[in-house]
Write a protein that holds these residues in place. Sequence first.
Motif, PDB file in Angstrom:
ATOM      1  N   ARG A  19       0.834  -1.207   0.000  1.00  0.00           N
ATOM      2  CA  ARG A  19       0.000   0.000   0.000  1.00  0.00           C
ATOM      3  C   ARG A  19       0.873   1.265   0.000  1.00  0.00           C
ATOM      4  NH1 ARG A  19      -5.203  -0.524   2.116  1.00  0.00           N
ATOM      5  NH2 ARG A  19      -5.373   1.716   1.916  1.00  0.00           N
ATOM      6  N   SER A  20       2.098   1.153   0.582  1.00  0.00           N
ATOM      7  CA  SER A  20       2.911   2.362   0.689  1.00  0.00           C
ATOM      8  C   SER A  20       4.105   2.376  -0.266  1.00  0.00           C
ATOM      9  CB  SER A  20       3.391   2.551   2.129  1.00  0.00           C
ATOM     10  OG  SER A  20       3.994   1.375   2.595  1.00  0.00           O
ATOM     11  N   LEU A  21       4.429   1.246  -0.885  1.00  0.00           N
ATOM     12  CA  LEU A  21       5.536   1.235  -1.855  1.00  0.00           C
ATOM     13  C   LEU A  21       5.082   1.868  -3.168  1.00  0.00           C
ATOM     14  CD1 LEU A  21       6.933  -2.377  -1.297  1.00  0.00           C
ATOM     15  CD2 LEU A  21       8.255  -0.267  -1.076  1.00  0.00           C
ATOM     16  N   PRO A  22       6.021   2.428  -3.943  1.00  0.00           N
ATOM     17  CA  PRO A  22       5.626   2.987  -5.242  1.00  0.00           C
ATOM     18  C   PRO A  22       5.118   1.883  -6.177  1.00  0.00           C
ATOM     19  CG  PRO A  22       7.878   3.608  -4.662  1.00  0.00           C
ATOM     20  CD  PRO A  22       7.455   2.589  -3.662  1.00  0.00           C
ATOM     21  N   TRP A  23       4.187   2.225  -7.042  1.00  0.00           N
ATOM     22  CA  TRP A  23       3.640   1.297  -8.045  1.00  0.00           C
ATOM     23  C   TRP A  23       4.126   1.716  -9.418  1.00  0.00           C
ATOM     24  CZ3 TRP A  23      -2.357   0.746  -6.983  1.00  0.00           C
ATOM     25  CH2 TRP A  23      -2.549   0.152  -5.733  1.00  0.00           C
ATOM     26  N   PRO A  24       4.853   0.969 -10.202  1.00  0.00           N
ATOM     27  CA  PRO A  24       5.586  -0.204  -9.760  1.00  0.00           C
ATOM     28  C   PRO A  24       6.778   0.218  -8.912  1.00  0.00           C
ATOM     29  CG  PRO A  24       6.150   0.291 -12.029  1.00  0.00           C
ATOM     30  CD  PRO A  24       5.112   1.285 -11.621  1.00  0.00           C
ATOM     31  N   THR A  25       7.377  -0.737  -8.210  1.00  0.00           N
ATOM     32  CA  THR A  25       8.498  -0.417  -7.315  1.00  0.00           C
ATOM     33  C   THR A  25       9.822  -0.554  -8.060  1.00  0.00           C
ATOM     34  OG1 THR A  25       7.238  -1.198  -5.426  1.00  0.00           O
ATOM     35  CG2 THR A  25       9.613  -1.070  -5.137  1.00  0.00           C
ATOM     36  N   ASP A  26      10.694   0.433  -7.856  1.00  0.00           N
ATOM     37  CA  ASP A  26      12.059   0.334  -8.347  1.00  0.00           C
ATOM     38  C   ASP A  26      12.835  -0.341  -7.212  1.00  0.00           C
ATOM     39  OD1 ASP A  26      14.599   0.607  -9.240  1.00  0.00           O
ATOM     40  OD2 ASP A  26      14.605   2.808  -9.326  1.00  0.00           O
ATOM     41  N   TRP A  27      13.269  -1.594  -7.419  1.00  0.00           N
ATOM     42  CA  TRP A  27      13.863  -2.374  -6.321  1.00  0.00           C
ATOM     43  C   TRP A  27      15.291  -1.966  -6.008  1.00  0.00           C
ATOM     44  CZ3 TRP A  27      10.202  -4.612  -3.749  1.00  0.00           C
ATOM     45  CH2 TRP A  27       9.027  -4.944  -4.425  1.00  0.00           C
ATOM     46  N   THR A  95      -2.021  -8.301  -5.013  1.00  0.00           N
ATOM     47  CA  THR A  95      -1.687  -6.871  -5.069  1.00  0.00           C
ATOM     48  C   THR A  95      -0.249  -6.676  -5.537  1.00  0.00           C
ATOM     49  OG1 THR A  95      -3.206  -6.447  -3.245  1.00  0.00           O
ATOM     50  CG2 THR A  95      -1.611  -4.725  -3.725  1.00  0.00           C
ATOM     51  N   ALA A  96       0.672  -7.452  -4.963  1.00  0.00           N
ATOM     52  CA  ALA A  96       2.083  -7.257  -5.301  1.00  0.00           C
ATOM     53  C   ALA A  96       2.345  -7.570  -6.771  1.00  0.00           C
ATOM     54  CB  ALA A  96       2.955  -8.126  -4.407  1.00  0.00           C
ATOM     55  N   LEU A  97       1.817  -8.700  -7.252  1.00  0.00           N
ATOM     56  CA  LEU A  97       2.082  -9.073  -8.649  1.00  0.00           C
ATOM     57  C   LEU A  97       1.520  -8.030  -9.610  1.00  0.00           C
ATOM     58  CD1 LEU A  97       1.380 -12.922  -8.495  1.00  0.00           C
ATOM     59  CD2 LEU A  97       3.589 -11.838  -8.953  1.00  0.00           C
ATOM     60  N   ALA A  98       0.337  -7.551  -9.316  1.00  0.00           N
ATOM     61  CA  ALA A  98      -0.296  -6.610 -10.241  1.00  0.00           C
ATOM     62  C   ALA A  98       0.328  -5.225 -10.179  1.00  0.00           C
ATOM     63  CB  ALA A  98      -1.794  -6.510  -9.930  1.00  0.00           C
ATOM     64  N   HIS A  99       0.699  -4.776  -8.979  1.00  0.00           N
ATOM     65  CA  HIS A  99       1.058  -3.368  -8.828  1.00  0.00           C
ATOM     66  C   HIS A  99       2.548  -3.093  -8.596  1.00  0.00           C
ATOM     67  CE1 HIS A  99      -3.163  -2.339  -8.867  1.00  0.00           C
ATOM     68  NE2 HIS A  99      -3.383  -3.273  -7.967  1.00  0.00           N
ATOM     69  N   LEU A 100       3.267  -4.020  -7.947  1.00  0.00           N
ATOM     70  CA  LEU A 100       4.663  -3.713  -7.601  1.00  0.00           C
ATOM     71  C   LEU A 100       5.650  -4.151  -8.676  1.00  0.00           C
ATOM     72  CD1 LEU A 100       4.847  -4.694  -3.805  1.00  0.00           C
ATOM     73  CD2 LEU A 100       4.099  -2.549  -4.850  1.00  0.00           C
ATOM     74  N   PHE A 101       5.340  -5.263  -9.346  1.00  0.00           N
ATOM     75  CA  PHE A 101       6.318  -5.835 -10.276  1.00  0.00           C
ATOM     76  C   PHE A 101       6.001  -5.492 -11.731  1.00  0.00           C
ATOM     77  CE2 PHE A 101       6.431  -8.563  -6.511  1.00  0.00           C
ATOM     78  CZ  PHE A 101       7.782  -8.488  -6.208  1.00  0.00           C
ATOM     79  N   THR A 102       7.056  -5.266 -12.490  1.00  0.00           N
ATOM     80  CA  THR A 102       6.896  -4.970 -13.918  1.00  0.00           C
ATOM     81  C   THR A 102       6.978  -6.295 -14.704  1.00  0.00           C
ATOM     82  OG1 THR A 102       9.249  -4.547 -13.959  1.00  0.00           O
ATOM     83  CG2 THR A 102       7.825  -2.620 -13.824  1.00  0.00           C
ATOM     84  N   PRO A 103       6.554  -6.290 -15.970  1.00  0.00           N
ATOM     85  CA  PRO A 103       6.649  -7.525 -16.762  1.00  0.00           C
ATOM     86  C   PRO A 103       8.098  -8.035 -16.832  1.00  0.00           C
ATOM     87  CG  PRO A 103       5.227  -5.948 -17.851  1.00  0.00           C
ATOM     88  CD  PRO A 103       5.821  -5.231 -16.673  1.00  0.00           C
ATOM     89  N   ALA A 104       8.237  -9.356 -16.844  1.00  0.00           N
ATOM     90  CA  ALA A 104       9.535 -10.040 -17.003  1.00  0.00           C
ATOM     91  C   ALA A 104      10.575  -9.629 -15.965  1.00  0.00           C
ATOM     92  CB  ALA A 104      10.073  -9.807 -18.429  1.00  0.00           C
ATOM     93  N   SER A 105      10.152  -9.326 -14.745  1.00  0.00           N
ATOM     94  CA  SER A 105      11.107  -8.824 -13.739  1.00  0.00           C
ATOM     95  C   SER A 105      11.517  -9.882 -12.706  1.00  0.00           C
ATOM     96  CB  SER A 105      10.519  -7.614 -13.017  1.00  0.00           C
ATOM     97  OG  SER A 105       9.294  -7.953 -12.408  1.00  0.00           O
ATOM     98  N   LEU A 106      10.891 -11.083 -12.733  1.00  0.00           N
ATOM     99  CA  LEU A 106      11.187 -12.081 -11.698  1.00  0.00           C
ATOM    100  C   LEU A 106      11.856 -13.309 -12.310  1.00  0.00           C
ATOM    101  CD1 LEU A 106       7.743 -11.887  -9.849  1.00  0.00           C
ATOM    102  CD2 LEU A 106       9.938 -11.042  -8.993  1.00  0.00           C
TER     103      LEU A 106
END
Length: 344
Positions: A19-27, A95-106
Amino acid sequence: MNSSRFEDPIEAGEKLNSRSLPWPTDWRPLFGTERPLILEIGFGYGHYLVHLARTYPDHHVIGLEISNRCLSKVERWVKRAHLSSVRLIHSTAETALAHLFTPASLTQVHINFPDPWFKSRHEHRRLMQRDTLDVLVNRLAPDGLLYLATDISEYAEMSAELLAETPGLDNLYETPWVHQMPGRVMTKYERKAIAEGRPCYYFAYRRNQQPAHVIVEGRELIMPHVVLETPLSLEMLYERFQPFEYNENEMHIHFMQVFRGDHSLLFEVFVKEVTIEQRVALVLLQRQDHPTELTLQLSTLGYPRPTIGIHKAVSLLSKWLVDSHPETRVIKHTVQSELVNFVG
Ligand SMILES: C[S@@+](CC[C@H](N)C(=O)[O-])C[C@H]1O[C@@H](n2cnc3c(N)ncnc32)[C@H](O)[C@@H]1O
């Protein structure tokens, strides 16, 4: 959003939260360096997560949990063990998969013993299902790996069917699952299942070249607000309000109650979407310079995220206001009309 609040949350001792991390998150700033990312969903007591961090010292490991108890326990363990490549996030996988991570990032995703109450079919929305799996596949890097384990035979059957119908993934085994995975560290649930004589079902899949479903990154929308003109006073609107609900597909919005403030009304609203649930406050303010005009906006209390559901809630409340008197009209708004069919 103000980016300064995302600076150094670890230093500040803050718990990370979707809820408080940027969407998407720069890790990169969160870890200090850039490395391939491994994700564990629902890490529980953390044995497998710690094992992942030790097995892949040149990766970063992100753990997702919804249980505060597990989060606090594993956070202490990670700190004690000086595992600087691990970050724990309070979040549902959806929530995390949809909002925090970008495509092909894992590069790897691990899911161990999800949904133990699957058989009793609670209200619970199960983790392994089409829309969540599609987002997961979209977030997997080329050749990225997905590992799943369960001790529930029906869950294994259902997952096998779902995975077999996923063109973006190749099974690493010749059978839908295996019952042994040599070298694997046992999780708490796994140990219990084996001690009680239940067989475990292990799945391993690799991301292939097939295009993944195009999943739009769940970026934030702009903050929605509406300016209305009405002959009704805030007091009259307060008296007229009755709780109401809206349901469409998997979106559920509940206008729960209204509170009176100085020159304002505050509506408590629960908004449930496939990827996130939020309890927010929508504020209706009398404009100081134009007493017949009201501004409807999202209160910034807590960490409300302006999603489609929130835009829909603002649109619905605005419609309720317009319907409450024939001379009430919308003067201007920032609701994303094309997404929520704004009626004003
Ligand atoms: C049955 S436990 C398994 C824990 C651990 N993986 C193990 O094998 O011992 C399931 C875990 O997933 C977490 N969980 C359930 N639904 C989740 C979701 N949607 N997103 C993230 N974690 C979830 C629960 O809090 C719980 O800790």
